[in-house]
Design a protein around this motif. Structure first.
Motif, PDB file in Angstrom:
ATOM      1  N   GLY A  89     -35.532  -9.732  31.238  1.00  0.00           N
ATOM      2  CA  GLY A  89     -35.621  -9.690  29.783  1.00  0.00           C
ATOM      3  C   GLY A  89     -34.641 -10.668  29.142  1.00  0.00           C
ATOM      4  N   ALA A  90     -34.871 -10.953  27.876  1.00  0.00           N
ATOM      5  CA  ALA A  90     -33.957 -11.831  27.131  1.00  0.00           C
ATOM      6  C   ALA A  90     -33.635 -11.160  25.805  1.00  0.00           C
ATOM      7  CB  ALA A  90     -34.604 -13.197  26.882  1.00  0.00           C
ATOM      8  N   LEU A  91     -32.421 -11.397  25.364  1.00  0.00           N
ATOM      9  CA  LEU A  91     -31.946 -10.776  24.137  1.00  0.00           C
ATOM     10  C   LEU A  91     -31.461 -11.876  23.196  1.00  0.00           C
ATOM     11  CD1 LEU A  91     -31.321  -7.988  22.882  1.00  0.00           C
ATOM     12  CD2 LEU A  91     -29.104  -8.067  24.048  1.00  0.00           C
ATOM     13  N   VAL A  92     -32.192 -12.059  22.106  1.00  0.00           N
ATOM     14  CA  VAL A  92     -31.775 -13.032  21.092  1.00  0.00           C
ATOM     15  C   VAL A  92     -30.870 -12.273  20.127  1.00  0.00           C
ATOM     16  CG1 VAL A  92     -32.599 -14.565  19.249  1.00  0.00           C
ATOM     17  CG2 VAL A  92     -33.994 -14.217  21.303  1.00  0.00           C
ATOM     18  N   VAL A  93     -29.666 -12.766  19.874  1.00  0.00           N
ATOM     19  CA  VAL A  93     -28.746 -12.022  18.997  1.00  0.00           C
ATOM     20  C   VAL A  93     -28.223 -12.894  17.857  1.00  0.00           C
ATOM     21  CG1 VAL A  93     -27.957 -10.345  20.719  1.00  0.00           C
ATOM     22  CG2 VAL A  93     -26.765 -12.535  20.507  1.00  0.00           C
ATOM     23  N   SER A  94     -27.928 -12.220  16.762  1.00  0.00           N
ATOM     24  CA  SER A  94     -27.312 -12.914  15.625  1.00  0.00           C
ATOM     25  C   SER A  94     -26.684 -11.870  14.707  1.00  0.00           C
ATOM     26  CB  SER A  94     -28.380 -13.697  14.857  1.00  0.00           C
ATOM     27  OG  SER A  94     -27.816 -14.265  13.692  1.00  0.00           O
ATOM     28  N   ALA A 126     -26.206  -1.460  18.571  1.00  0.00           N
ATOM     29  CA  ALA A 126     -25.773  -0.517  19.617  1.00  0.00           C
ATOM     30  C   ALA A 126     -26.644  -0.678  20.865  1.00  0.00           C
ATOM     31  CB  ALA A 126     -25.865   0.911  19.086  1.00  0.00           C
ATOM     32  N   GLU A 127     -27.962  -0.823  20.653  1.00  0.00           N
ATOM     33  CA  GLU A 127     -28.846  -0.976  21.820  1.00  0.00           C
ATOM     34  C   GLU A 127     -28.611  -2.313  22.513  1.00  0.00           C
ATOM     35  OE1 GLU A 127     -33.524  -0.703  23.138  1.00  0.00           O
ATOM     36  OE2 GLU A 127     -33.039  -0.341  21.031  1.00  0.00           O
ATOM     37  N   ALA A 128     -28.353  -3.351  21.674  1.00  0.00           N
ATOM     38  CA  ALA A 128     -28.083  -4.674  22.253  1.00  0.00           C
ATOM     39  C   ALA A 128     -26.861  -4.589  23.172  1.00  0.00           C
ATOM     40  CB  ALA A 128     -27.862  -5.695  21.149  1.00  0.00           C
ATOM     41  N   LYS A 129     -25.845  -3.852  22.726  1.00  0.00           N
ATOM     42  CA  LYS A 129     -24.619  -3.749  23.530  1.00  0.00           C
ATOM     43  C   LYS A 129     -24.847  -2.916  24.797  1.00  0.00           C
ATOM     44  CE  LYS A 129     -19.696  -2.807  23.175  1.00  0.00           C
ATOM     45  NZ  LYS A 129     -19.365  -3.822  24.200  1.00  0.00           N
ATOM     46  N   GLN A 130     -25.761  -1.970  24.673  1.00  0.00           N
ATOM     47  CA  GLN A 130     -26.096  -1.177  25.866  1.00  0.00           C
ATOM     48  C   GLN A 130     -26.760  -2.073  26.926  1.00  0.00           C
ATOM     49  OE1 GLN A 130     -28.705   1.983  24.722  1.00  0.00           O
ATOM     50  NE2 GLN A 130     -27.255   3.527  25.400  1.00  0.00           N
ATOM     51  N   LEU A 131     -27.613  -2.993  26.430  1.00  0.00           N
ATOM     52  CA  LEU A 131     -28.328  -3.880  27.351  1.00  0.00           C
ATOM     53  C   LEU A 131     -27.393  -4.911  27.975  1.00  0.00           C
ATOM     54  CD1 LEU A 131     -31.510  -4.456  25.157  1.00  0.00           C
ATOM     55  CD2 LEU A 131     -31.498  -3.442  27.455  1.00  0.00           C
ATOM     56  N   ASP A 140     -27.153  -7.644  15.960  1.00  0.00           N
ATOM     57  CA  ASP A 140     -28.495  -7.105  16.163  1.00  0.00           C
ATOM     58  C   ASP A 140     -29.268  -8.056  17.075  1.00  0.00           C
ATOM     59  OD1 ASP A 140     -27.864  -5.070  14.515  1.00  0.00           O
ATOM     60  OD2 ASP A 140     -29.103  -5.726  12.824  1.00  0.00           O
ATOM     61  N   GLY A 141     -30.400  -7.576  17.564  1.00  0.00           N
ATOM     62  CA  GLY A 141     -31.102  -8.440  18.508  1.00  0.00           C
ATOM     63  C   GLY A 141     -32.614  -8.313  18.478  1.00  0.00           C
ATOM     64  N   ILE A 142     -33.234  -9.233  19.203  1.00  0.00           N
ATOM     65  CA  ILE A 142     -34.673  -9.177  19.486  1.00  0.00           C
ATOM     66  C   ILE A 142     -34.787  -9.169  21.000  1.00  0.00           C
ATOM     67  CG2 ILE A 142     -36.878 -10.377  19.274  1.00  0.00           C
ATOM     68  CD1 ILE A 142     -35.533 -11.945  16.885  1.00  0.00           C
ATOM     69  N   TYR A 143     -35.480  -8.171  21.524  1.00  0.00           N
ATOM     70  CA  TYR A 143     -35.590  -8.053  22.983  1.00  0.00           C
ATOM     71  C   TYR A 143     -36.949  -8.573  23.439  1.00  0.00           C
ATOM     72  CZ  TYR A 143     -35.568  -6.090  27.655  1.00  0.00           C
ATOM     73  OH  TYR A 143     -35.620  -5.951  29.020  1.00  0.00           O
ATOM     74  N   ILE A 144     -36.916  -9.502  24.404  1.00  0.00           N
ATOM     75  CA  ILE A 144     -38.152 -10.099  24.941  1.00  0.00           C
ATOM     76  C   ILE A 144     -38.253  -9.694  26.413  1.00  0.00           C
ATOM     77  CG2 ILE A 144     -39.436 -12.250  25.281  1.00  0.00           C
ATOM     78  CD1 ILE A 144     -37.529 -13.598  23.267  1.00  0.00           C
TER      79      ILE A 144
END
Ligand code: FAD
Length: 368
Positions: A89-94, A126-131, A140-144
């Motif tokens: 998976g990939a996590l785009v964050v900003s 919070a979920e982004a940090k868990q990942l 915050d993020g977008i999960y791909i």
């Protein structure tokens, strides 16, 4: 037909693999220059989030990612499973919501015909940090889910091994080219000529040097990349997603508690194979600003690679018109570990006189 492939990075090893699988007699010759890009590349395979809009480049980038599933399956069938490949998976964050909105829209448009990207969704900080646990707390993020990573060293070695198992020969040597009776002819470092019906030049950032004696002005230069590898002792990192902040820096993780922070993009360093203070600082500062939890990691190495960078993003793939028996594959830039395996298959198809899966007229090299 006897084919000589010059350069065994991700592109040359893919060409050799696909030719050998079709029963072609292949010799691969690789000098293994310091800074061979495939040995330094990070290994992110996630085209859908890019801000680059060049349609011809993006078409290959997306096709390259799509091809990975087939490639991994065909290598696995041949017993080649050590590829460092993971669909993590990939996590785009900003920190900027409007920037994330725009990115989400861009990604959703692109994945309409790319089911391999999976079910893309927004995630909270919070979920982004868990990942990705070392991440800052306010992003915050977008999960791909379809984003993946690969170890370019392992993948290229696996394709070369499979090619050799199918009859290809690998040599480590420097090859030069000369013009003889309207054809390119290869010369080994001991001065002996190379017998070949077709020569395929996949020489990365060094391609301009080898093509110049043929009168070809090849528009590819080295772009230096410095990339830092950290180890987080005792931390299980294998399933962490690729982390894509909206800058040119990024992070990804491998199985051995390794986190990689990339990378500089230096257009004026030539082939200067050095870790510089500013390069190291740039990468570490960018990484720690996004993921402060990496601060206690051990620096285990900084790799240096010369990306083969062309005048435009568009790769150069095809026959050189006006010279018999010469094919060039080059200019994969910062996306070669994604595009390379697929592009290698296209070059093999061109070499065998088959219709390539992607119309290569768009990517043809300059004629002689
Ligand atoms: P190379 O891997 O450089 O191979 C060329 C080979 O040709 C070399 O071994 C060289 O010795 C040989 N050669 C040259 N001249 C001769 C000669 N005369 N005789 C014999 N052999 C010769 N891509 C992605 O998709 N995702 C990423 O995350 C990513 N991250 C990157 C990070 C960094 C720091 C760098 C540097 C690159 C990254 N890339 C990434 C890009 C990717 O690594 C390159 O585009 C790709 O590896 C280029 O492959 P290549 O086969 O064209 O060239």
């Amino acid at each position: 037909m006897r084919v000589v492939v010059i350069g065994a990075g991700i592109l040359g090893s893919s060409v050799a693999y696909h030719l050998a699988m079709s029963g072609v007699d292949v010799e691969v010759i690789d000098e293994v220059h310091q800074g061979k890009a495939t040995l330094a590349g990070a290994g992110i395979v996630c085209p859908w989030a890019t801000k680059v809009t060049d349609p011809e480049w993006y078409a290959l980038y997306a096709a390259g990612a799509r091809y990975y599933a087939d490639l991994v399956e065909s290598l696995t069938r041949r017993g080649e499973t050590d590829l460092g490949y993971g669909r993590v998976g990939a996590l785009v964050v900003s920190e900027d919501r409007s920037e994330l909105d725009a990115a989400e829209q861009r990604i959703q448009t692109r994945i309409a015909d790319a089911p391999e990207a999976g079910n893309v969704r927004r995630v909270s900080a919070a979920e982004a940090k868990q990942l990705f646990p070392p991440l800052r707390e306010d992003l915050d993020g977008i999960y791909i889910p379809g984003g993946s990573r690969v170890d370019g060293r392992l993948l290229a070695a696996a394709m070369t091994r499979a090619a050799i198992a199918a009859g290809a020969v690998l040599r480590h040597d420097h090859v030069s080219l000369e013009l003889r009776d309207g054809r390119a002819r290869g010369i080994r470092s001991d001065g002996s000529p190379i017998e070949a019906d077709e020569i395929i030049v996949t020489a990365g950032a060094w391609a301009s040097q080898i093509l110049r004696p043929l009168g070809l002005e090849h528009p590819v230069r080295p772009q230096r990349g410095q990339i830092v590898h950290l180890r987080l002792p005792g931390v299980e990192t294998r399933s962490w997603p690729v982390l894509l902040p909206m800058t040119s820096h990024y992070m990804l993780s491998f199985d051995d508690s390794r986190v990689v922070i990339g990378a500089t993009r230096e257009d004026n360093a030539g082939f200067d194979y050095r870790v510089t203070a500013s390069g190291q600082a740039e990468v570490l500062n960018a990484g720690l600003a996004i993921a402060p939890g990496l601060a206690s990691g051990t620096i285990i190495e900084t790799r240096i690679g010369f990306r083969p960078a062309g005048d435009s993003f568009k790769p150069i793939l095809g026959r050189v018109a006006g010279l018999e028996g010469l094919i060039v594959g080059n200019g994969l830039g910062a996306a070669g570990l994604t595009i390379g395996p697929y592009a290698g298959r296209l070059l093999a198809q061109i070499c065998m006189g088959e219709k390539p899966d992607t119309d290569n007229a768009l990517y043809a090299p300059a004629s002689a």
